[in-house]
Design a protein around this motif. Structure first.
Motif, PDB file in Angstrom:
ATOM      1  N   SER A  68       0.829  -1.208   0.000  1.00 30.72           N
ATOM      2  CA  SER A  68       0.000   0.000   0.000  1.00 30.72           C
ATOM      3  C   SER A  68       0.858   1.250   0.000  1.00 30.72           C
ATOM      4  O   SER A  68       1.887   1.313   0.683  1.00 30.72           O
ATOM      5  N   GLU A  72      -2.790   5.645   0.781  1.00 26.79           N
ATOM      6  CA  GLU A  72      -3.794   4.588   0.919  1.00 26.79           C
ATOM      7  C   GLU A  72      -3.904   4.120   2.361  1.00 26.79           C
ATOM      8  O   GLU A  72      -5.006   3.833   2.846  1.00 26.79           O
ATOM      9  N   ARG A 190      -7.463  -6.050 -10.241  1.00 24.54           N
ATOM     10  CA  ARG A 190      -7.128  -4.786  -9.597  1.00 24.54           C
ATOM     11  C   ARG A 190      -8.236  -4.301  -8.675  1.00 24.54           C
ATOM     12  O   ARG A 190      -7.962  -3.703  -7.634  1.00 24.54           O
ATOM     13  N   GLU A 194      -7.528  -3.037  -4.894  1.00 18.88           N
ATOM     14  CA  GLU A 194      -7.821  -1.668  -4.479  1.00 18.88           C
ATOM     15  C   GLU A 194      -8.811  -1.658  -3.317  1.00 18.88           C
ATOM     16  O   GLU A 194      -8.715  -0.822  -2.413  1.00 18.88           O
ATOM     17  N   LYS A 197      -6.875  -2.281  -0.148  1.00 13.96           N
ATOM     18  CA  LYS A 197      -6.021  -1.168   0.276  1.00 13.96           C
ATOM     19  C   LYS A 197      -6.842   0.012   0.811  1.00 13.96           C
ATOM     20  O   LYS A 197      -6.443   0.641   1.795  1.00 13.96           O
TER      21      LYS A 197
END
Length: 321
Positions: A68, A72, A190, A194, A197
């Motif tokens: 990360s 984030e 992804r 994401e 994170k």
């Protein structure tokens, strides 16, 4: 540490007060904040009862700096704290953050982390009003958030009653799927990485649910089954979930196929998405973005899936599983 030994661009070189000055420069404010950073404490003026919650992130336990980015981590620290206030039906107002880090940490990392906190605070319609900075062995971030009930009673875990319906708002299993991907050394899909994170908290939906008559509510931090288990025990009721009311998103199906996992283990046992699950009186109109997944009945305080106990992963516990 002698000045010559301080790593260039590190917190040791920058110093505590310069870091605080840079982090707090031009912080946004709101009508509920009477006094922001710069004094011994901040002052807020809510309209109703104040709700307080705090959460801590520890490097190596809750996040990894090779997974990360700094901003984030800051966003995640704020998001998971604010989610607890959403679950009480409160409007987040202000937050304070305590930041601990080793002196050789790049100052840029600390400042980017603070920028992430500010960004996520703005998304939740709250403001960062202060905190503390200190040196320590590991990076730790503790965020305390203050919320306003605006004259409403809090929506607690113990309010569910037989006959209520169970509904969810937000994602299920995305963060857990992202963690499974990262642990295998990959970065796709992804979307789930994401989600791990930076959780996508359904900001504002706690107030909406409370206004719509929610009888109990909790944020999904440990996993749907684990958190509904808290509601079942606090309310003294049985929770009956119906599998046909769930949808398994395509990214979770992809991760399950690639890892050999059961996709339902992500949906039912995966935590840290920080969506909301609540109970509403039968016949009540569910708010938009809330989806029914089951109901509440009399019986032993437990959570059943299609009438039976779930034998797979059911959620997270810090001190034993």
């Amino acid at each position: 540490m002698p000045a010559a030994d301080k790593p260039a661009g590190s917190l040791d070189e920058l110093g505590e007060f310069a870091l605080i000055e840079q982090i707090t420069a031009d912080l946004e404010t709101s009508a509920a904040v009477r006094l922001g950073p710069g004094d011994d404490a901040a002052v807020i003026r809510p309209d109703g009862d104040v709700v307080v919650s705090t959460d801590t992130l520890v490097a190596g336990v809750h996040f990894r700096t090779d997974w990360s980015l700094a901003h984030e981590v800051g966003q995640r620290a704020v998001a998971q704290s604010v989610a607890d206030l959403e679950a009480m039906g409160a409007r987040p107002v202000a937050l304070v953050a305590a930041f601990t880090a080793p002196g050789d940490l790049p100052a840029a990392w600390a400042k980017q982390c603070a920028q992430g906190m500010r960004l996520e605070a703005a998304r939740s319609r709250s403001v960062l009003v202060g905190g503390d900075v200190t040196s320590g062995r590991d990076i730790t971030i503790t965020v305390t958030v203050l919320g306003d009930l605006q004259g409403r009673p809090p929506v607690i875990r113990g309010g569910a009653r037989p006959g209520d319906v169970v509904a969810v708002c937000g994602r299920l299993g995305w963060s857990a799927a992202g963690l499974a991907v990262l642990r295998r050394g990959f970065r796709s899909p992804r979307a789930v990485v994401e989600a791990y994170k930076v959780p996508e908290v359904p900001y504002g939906q706690g107030v909406i649910a409370a206004t719509a008559g929610a009888t109990a509510m909790i944020d999904i931090s440990d996993g749907l089954l684990a958190d509904l288990g808290h509601v079942a025990r606090a309310s003294g009721v049985r929770v009956d979930l119906e599998r046909e009311r769930f949808t398994v998103p395509e990214p979770i199906q992809a991760v399950a196929a690639a890892t050999g996992a059961d996709p339902w283990s992500f949906l039912l046992g995966g935590g840290e998405d920080h969506g909301l699950v609540a109970t509403f009186p039968d016949g009540a109109h569910l708010p938009a973005d809330w989806h029914r997944i089951g109901g509440i009945a009399e019986g032993e305080p437990e959570v059943l899936i299609d009438g039976g106990l779930w034998s797979g992963e059911s959620g997270w516990s810090h001190f034993g599983r």
